[in-house]
Enzyme design. Sequence first.
Site, PDB file in Angstrom:
ATOM      1  N   PHE A 138       0.834  -1.235  -0.087  1.00  0.00           N
ATOM      2  CA  PHE A 138      -0.092  -0.308   0.126  1.00  0.00           C
ATOM      3  C   PHE A 138       1.135   1.216   0.033  1.00  0.00           C
ATOM      4  O   PHE A 138       2.072   1.355  -0.127  1.00  0.00           O
ATOM      5  CB  PHE A 138      -0.567   0.329   1.277  1.00  0.00           C
ATOM      6  CG  PHE A 138      -0.421  -0.049   2.678  1.00  0.00           C
ATOM      7  CD1 PHE A 138      -0.363   0.640   3.317  1.00  0.00           C
ATOM      8  CD2 PHE A 138      -0.641  -1.003   3.306  1.00  0.00           C
ATOM      9  CE1 PHE A 138       1.331   0.998   4.169  1.00  0.00           C
ATOM     10  CE2 PHE A 138       0.302  -1.027   4.399  1.00  0.00           C
ATOM     11  CZ  PHE A 138       1.185   0.021   4.959  1.00  0.00           C
TER      12      PHE A 138
ATOM     13  N   PRO B 280       4.542  -0.485   9.986  1.00  0.00           N
ATOM     14  CA  PRO B 280       2.735  -0.491   9.456  1.00  0.00           C
ATOM     15  C   PRO B 280       1.633  -0.902  10.023  1.00  0.00           C
ATOM     16  O   PRO B 280       1.784  -1.786  10.626  1.00  0.00           O
ATOM     17  CB  PRO B 280       3.440  -0.457   8.107  1.00  0.00           C
ATOM     18  CG  PRO B 280       3.956  -1.317   8.165  1.00  0.00           C
ATOM     19  CD  PRO B 280       4.924  -1.038   9.491  1.00  0.00           C
TER      20      PRO B 280
ATOM     21  N   HIS C 115       7.979  -6.552  12.661  1.00  0.00           N
ATOM     22  CA  HIS C 115       7.458  -5.139  11.562  1.00  0.00           C
ATOM     23  C   HIS C 115       6.205  -4.991  10.984  1.00  0.00           C
ATOM     24  O   HIS C 115       6.162  -3.862  10.118  1.00  0.00           O
ATOM     25  CB  HIS C 115       8.446  -6.267  10.474  1.00  0.00           C
ATOM     26  CG  HIS C 115       7.507  -7.063   9.535  1.00  0.00           C
ATOM     27  ND1 HIS C 115       6.334  -7.902  10.119  1.00  0.00           N
ATOM     28  CD2 HIS C 115       6.576  -7.278   8.511  1.00  0.00           C
ATOM     29  CE1 HIS C 115       4.966  -8.503   9.833  1.00  0.00           C
ATOM     30  NE2 HIS C 115       5.328  -8.102   8.566  1.00  0.00           N
TER      31      HIS C 115
END
Lengths: 485, 153
Positions: free
Chosen positions: A208, A382, A408
């Site tokens: 994304f 993220p 992560h």
Amino acid sequence: MARWQGQLIKIDDYRWKIPENYKTGMRVPGLIYASKEMLESIREEQALEQVANVAFLPGIVGYSFAMPDIHWGYGFPIGGVAAMDIKDGVVSPGGVGYDINCGVRLLRTSLSEAEVRPRINELINALFHNVPSGLGSEGKIKVSQKEMNQLMVEGARWAVKRGLGSEEDLDVTEEGGCLGGADPSKVSDKAAKRGMPQAGTLGSGNHFLEIQVVKEIFDSHIASIMGITEIGQILVLIHTGSRGFGHQVCTDHLRVMEVAVSKYGIKLPDRQLACAPIESSEGQDYLGAMACAANYAWANRQCIAHWVRESFSKIFGKSPEKLGMRQVYDVAHNIAKIEEHTIDGHKLKVCVHRKGATRAFPAGHKDTPRRYKEVGQPVLVPGDMGRCSFVAVGTQKAMSETFGSTCHGAGRMLSRGAAKRSMKGRDVARELESRGITIKTGNIPSLAEEASQAYKDITEVIDVVHQAGISRKVAMAIPMGVIKG
Amino acid sequence: MEMSLLFLYNGLRGMKKAFEIIDHTADVGIIAYGADVEELFSNAALALFSLITEPESVEEKLHLDLEVSSEDRDSLLVEWLNELIYLFDVKHILFNRFDIESLTHNELKATCYGEDFDPIKHKIKIGVKAATYHMLKLDKDGDGYKAQIILDI
């Protein structure tokens, strides 16, 4: 799927051990970073069995680690870290994964939420138009075979040399955006053919591009060094990897490793853990090809970052410099690296496999970029598209405990099918819109697969690594606009 | 992982199911069946393309002869699917019929029928990027054969 019933020994509130005697053949114990509550869901699948399986690999040093975002992968768990002594250890393509150097890049801007929100649709449309994304997306840059060979060796610099970005971007990219030892002769023709048309594309699946708003700053000193100074400030996060190229490199070399396993008499509990001694020709060939794919991914994110800057510039009528669009950092989430670490007071060269894990080097480390020398290397984590993302930094504790590694991301909790079923009849795009998140994608049905419900809560993941001391949280941002591949 | 049955696809022979699609946390899997190993390989390939697109939307406009080799029969199945994934990714060909002409424990020759991907005509459902060795199984199943393969998407 059966619940994992194995034994876990509590070390403290955030550390749990799988004893070495859990399975005959384990060379080291497993060490899991998680809260008691998170362990309940982690035990729902066989990821912890995979942590134990990784402990079988020859030359593994210390522990087979699992970060709190652990979930079930192929052979290795996602969220796994394992370091092998380069003298007698192995390298395993499964310990890197198919999407070699899948990673994230964060850009900061001097824009505020108030300036961007009224123009978010325009901006998202411009980004969607400017950054090729989606299934089978092909790039707007044409890469010849000769250029592909250069790209594989030069990484992000290949793009910078073509005017896509600046020298400063390279300074704040892991490895300077170029992993040494890249050997294009170890990359198959097939892999190169898959890679050439896809260079400079976002891809599909969980990749994304996100426009974010800073919501919380936990450490204003470190944040200011990153250029994150205000609540309401706009950031841009790019999440993609090496596309079909990395997949083909992994596929090709797994096949070689399959043969190597019997050649070198390596006993494995799972075929997908196929590996070869680091110093063998098979091991070296993989590392040479893997570096090519890692460099491809850095070039990919470099190109995309440039088009992001161009898009902002077009919409706001100012140069990227005027908009303060500087890169905060770029990190790999799937990679194997030869690094020097100190174990029991002795310096040792190891091959650190980080599969769904982030390097988290501390202040003062030689590989921590100059800008961050005093505070530690930025760690970009993220979350899912409906919640939030974190920026953290590496610590000395990560260096001494986890070979300088941390989590992560959020980590998947529901399979894609289950996520789709749980969202049945609901309009994910509309629900996000009602919460102030604009989304654009070429593949609407897949949105449900990436809904928040499918992921663990990133806040819990970050709290574990922060409390355990293997990274330190700096800032949190929420999405305002998302492009899903 | 939950092993829920998402759908069944009845092969051309009508009675027996050709394959099932199964869930895996981050990815997706297929279970293929066949009266013999040749049919099993053909059905596994059909399952792959049913994930990528709607098989009914693909017409037989071209054919391609393929030869795949590997170390053993299990990995041959993985390589076979990886070859088809590669052809879709690079040459953008969708297939809907597979004639397995010869199959040994480590070599396969097949003619694959299909057409070039047309974004107007074919809806792409998911991008399959690799067939993996993870949880790979190929066994006898009653009178026939059954295989399980997890795909990276």
